[in-house]
Write a protein that holds these residues in place. Structure first.
Motif, mmCIF file in Angstrom:
data_model
loop_
_atom_site.group_PDB
_atom_site.id
_atom_site.type_symbol
_atom_site.label_atom_id
_atom_site.label_comp_id
_atom_site.label_asym_id
_atom_site.label_seq_id
_atom_site.Cartn_x
_atom_site.Cartn_y
_atom_site.Cartn_z
ATOM 1 N N LEU A 113 12.133 62.628 25.477
ATOM 2 C CA LEU A 113 12.734 61.361 25.889
ATOM 3 C C LEU A 113 13.513 60.727 24.733
ATOM 4 N N GLU A 114 12.898 60.704 23.555
ATOM 5 C CA GLU A 114 13.560 60.119 22.394
ATOM 6 C C GLU A 114 14.815 60.899 22.018
ATOM 7 N N GLY A 152 8.278 54.061 19.825
ATOM 8 C CA GLY A 152 8.919 52.950 20.495
ATOM 9 C C GLY A 152 9.106 51.797 19.537
ATOM 10 N N PRO A 153 9.367 50.618 20.070
ATOM 11 C CA PRO A 153 9.597 49.462 19.203
ATOM 12 C C PRO A 153 8.383 49.175 18.332
ATOM 13 N N LEU A 159 11.567 50.690 30.648
ATOM 14 C CA LEU A 159 12.871 50.742 31.322
ATOM 15 C C LEU A 159 13.978 50.219 30.417
ATOM 16 N N GLU A 160 13.691 49.171 29.656
ATOM 17 C CA GLU A 160 14.694 48.617 28.752
ATOM 18 C C GLU A 160 15.102 49.624 27.682
ATOM 19 N N ARG A 161 14.158 50.451 27.251
ATOM 20 C CA ARG A 161 14.447 51.396 26.178
ATOM 21 C C ARG A 161 15.163 52.655 26.673
ATOM 22 N N GLN A 220 3.142 52.437 27.986
ATOM 23 C CA GLN A 220 3.964 51.271 27.705
ATOM 24 C C GLN A 220 4.215 50.508 28.997
ATOM 25 N N LEU A 221 4.381 49.207 28.885
ATOM 26 C CA LEU A 221 4.695 48.394 30.047
ATOM 27 C C LEU A 221 5.998 48.856 30.683
#
Length: 374
Positions: A328-329, A216-217, A274-276, A268-269
């Motif tokens: 997912l990625e 993730g980020p 959701l944003e990703r 993850q939050l």
């Protein structure tokens, strides 16, 4: 084979680093599941706080007793230091000496009289107390410091600032053990202020690559190195199983693997998740009007992952298997490529349509003027 004051100090630092590893990875890992309301079976692991307290306790720790012996007036030697340790830790399960073994009716010829043994997290280590007091004092006579400071050489003056008559203190200088303990405390404070992450090797992508876990980020991280020495001869492609296994056990990796396998590889939050990944479902893309948790649940329901792969905490989404995360990625990368193609297609269509309309308008104007002229 013969461990003195130096090895004792080094192993104390190793204990503190292991404590960081336990608290910041193993304990925090399990406590997060409890905070988030995730159902799972806790994994037992050894907490070495009792060993750290044995060494560094400010009132009755080994370092405190050593400083006390160094400051005590009269004849001081290692025998009185060892006697005091035997009295304080007679029943401590991580400390033993010849005297405590005799009290417990234990026959052990491997422990000499002038030694004590600590059961570290990495195994038992025997320390010879000879030289402990002398090395812990490590004093530089005050008159020597003053002589060095009084010299005309600039470098020497800078190396002995305590020799300045205006800074002379009547207090005894700190012992080597006290200074090292303070230095370790500063290091621990620095490490606890960081967010630890693991580095993994990804051989399926060809060349060796390093990436931060979780995916993730990018996040601010602190590296906790866990290096394995494969053999004693520094030979390539040679692994000594006994040596590797001992290091894996000493580094606490067995407990960490058990916690990781029993738990979830990624968390993850909801908002960040959701944003990703919201572009993977038409119901959440381009905008989602509900709460972040509802959006994550709708998104994952659309993707049809197995229920056992997911867990919904109070504030975070948990994914058990790395393969699910990789899937997912992969889907996200494919969708990003599709969206990029859509943007390019739309822009090219607008550009061609605009150019065509300009050309058509120009053609009409030219035709009108030509007909008027004729």
């Amino acid at each position: 084979q013969d461990n003195g004051f130096e090895q004792f100090i080094i192993n104390y630092c190793n204990e503190k680093l292991q404590q960081v590893f336990i608290l910041m990875t193993l304990k925090e890992e399990q406590e997060e599941y409890v905070r988030e309301g995730i159902q799972w079976t806790p994994v037992e692991f050894f907490d070495n706080s009792i060993i750290c307290n044995l060494i560094e306790n400010s009132k009755c720790g080994i370092l405190a007793m050593l400083d006390e012996e160094c400051l005590r007036p009269g004849v001081v030697n290692e025998d009185t230091f060892l006697i005091k340790l035997n009295q304080l830790f007679a029943t401590h399960k991580h400390y033993e000496s010849k005297e405590t073994q005799n009290a417990r009716h234990v026959m052990d010829a491997s422990l000499p009289p002038q030694c004590f043994r600590i059961h570290h997290y990495a195994g038992k280590v025997t320390y010879n107390v000879t030289g402990f007091i002398e090395k812990n004092n490590d004093l530089l006579f005050r008159d020597l410091s003053q002589a060095m400071w009084a010299t005309q050489h600039t470098l020497l003056r800078s190396l002995f600032p305590e020799g300045d008559p205006q800074r002379v203190s009547l207090k005894l200088p700190p012992t080597a053990g006290f200074q090292f303990k303070a230095s370790v405390a500063t290091l621990m404070k620095n490490l606890y202020s960081k967010n630890p992450n693991y580095i993994r090797y990804r051989p399926w992508e060809g060349a060796p690559a390093l990436s931060l876990v979780p995916a993730g980020p990018p996040q601010p991280t602190a590296a906790l190195p866990r290096c394995i020495k494969p053999n004693e001869t520094k030979t390539a492609m040679l692994f000594t199983p006994e040596l590797v296994l001992a290091q894996i056990r000493y580094l606490g990796l067995m407990e960490n693997v058990r916690v990781r396998r029993a738990g979830y590889a990624f968390r993850q939050l909801y908002g960040l998740f959701l944003e990703r990944y919201k572009m993977l479902s038409p119901r959440t893309w381009p905008r989602w009007a509900g709460s972040d948790r509802e959006g994550a649940e709708v998104l994952l329901a659309e993707l049809a992952f197995p229920p056992e792969e997911l867990a919904f905490g109070h504030t975070k989404i948990f994914i058990r298997s790395p393969h699910t995360l990789f899937d997912l990625e992969r889907r996200r990368q494919e969708r990003v490529a599709q969206l990029a193609t859509l943007i390019q297609k739309t822009f090219r269509g607008w550009r061609c349509r605009t150019q065509y309309q300009l050309m058509r308008k120009s053609q009409i104007i030219i035709s009108a003027w030509f007909r008027g002229h004729m």
